[in-house]
Design an enzyme around this catalytic site. Sequence first.
Site, PDB file in Angstrom:
ATOM      1  CE1 TYR A  31      -3.638   2.597   0.696  1.00  0.00           C
ATOM      2  CE2 TYR A  31      -1.858   3.647   1.916  1.00  0.00           C
ATOM      3  CZ  TYR A  31      -3.092   3.717   1.309  1.00  0.00           C
ATOM      4  OH  TYR A  31      -3.771   4.908   1.298  1.00  0.00           O
ATOM      5  CD  GLU A  42      -5.693   4.700  -1.608  1.00  0.00           C
ATOM      6  OE1 GLU A  42      -6.641   4.491  -2.397  1.00  0.00           O
ATOM      7  OE2 GLU A  42      -5.828   4.673  -0.372  1.00  0.00           O
TER       8      GLU A  42
END
Length: 399
Positions: free
Chosen positions: A109, A197
């Site tokens: 992530y 992101e």
Amino acid sequence: MDIHEYQAKEILSNFGVAIPQGALAYSPEQAAYRAREMGGSRWVVKAQVHAGGRGKAGGVKLCDSDAEIQDVTEDMFGKKLVTHQTGPEGKGIYRVYVEAAVPIEREIYLGLVLDRASQRVMIVASREGGMEIEDISAEKPDSIVRATVEPAVGLQEFQCREIAFALGIAPAMVQQMVRTLRGCYRAFRELDATMVEVNPLVITGDDRILALDAKMTFDDNALFRHPQISELRDKSQEDPRESRAADRGLNYVGLDGHIGCIVNGAGLAMATMDTIKLAGGEPANFLDIGGGATPERVAKAIRLVMYDKKVQALLVNIFAGINRCDWVAEGVVQALRENPVDVPVVVRLAGTNVEEGQKILAESGLPLIRAATLNEAAERAVAAWKSDMNQQNSKLRAI
Ligand code: ADP
Ligand code: MG
């Protein structure tokens, strides 16, 4: 403003972030053609909607042939994809991205956000890619690595290496990770993003680091500096009420209630919404028409609020400081004469020249409900909405 995954990938790639090969399609035939053009034997078809969680909702499909791509995308185009981020109404699929399937070894992530506490861009990373960051922080909080960037010097190589080591990246691949992190940071800063992101950022079987998903959000107030970003806006993914408002330069947020609000000043708009709730109603929107409540702006605001079919009563609440109540009253009267509305309208004016304003409203001959205080205005709007609703219900029963 949000953009699509394929657009974010293209931007990040221009800043040196590696991405898989991929191409955009607007129809099933084009999607199949894109795969043939690209070559290879496995592809992933990804619905382009402004929301995450597509994988679990059936918006990301692995395909082994162009015929399969055609089949799969025939089921996608024109449908609404409902993910945990779209709300129950979902978001329409009008574009799909066809991407080479990548042999994933590990998913990481990576997120860049604006940290208001430190007033810095913060990099957030975790070994637990593929999961949403909210779940990672709930279930594996220890896996999260954070670094804040000193704006005067930018993201430093040593910080990138620290993040890479904390994520357990093999030494031979650390340089790729540094390049990825610096590319994301530069894209964030140079384009006035508020969020970047990459989830997941993957390490492949052949030792590449690739952004497999990408999401970018931009600061609306800085879009005038980036026309090439403004152009990426996709209205099909927005609340139609809000895109109409943005086109008209009005500050509008659509809500779920039935009482439309037209207010000048964001603070007054918040107070008005609170008071409506206190009086037992639900606001249908937040709308700040700004300081100069000219007849044209009032008219625009009324049209915009009434465009929402859920609105069953209208509350105009204007506080005239620099403005003058008589001008505002004229604006309201003129706007309602030109755009008659079929719901009760409550008007509350306060401030400069309020008596003249009240007189104009009273003499207009329009069925306006007037109120002196904010409380009174909210109560009257809620009462008018309820009685209007009861009348409608009894009409329905009569039918
Ligand atoms: P979302 O976050 O909206 O669910 P992603 O782009 O993250 O969409 O895709 C979901 C999952 O699908 C990824 O975590 C990854 O496992 C898989 N995936 C996505 N793109 C590819 C690809 N090009 N090759 C292989 N797997 C992929
Ligand atoms: Mg994702």
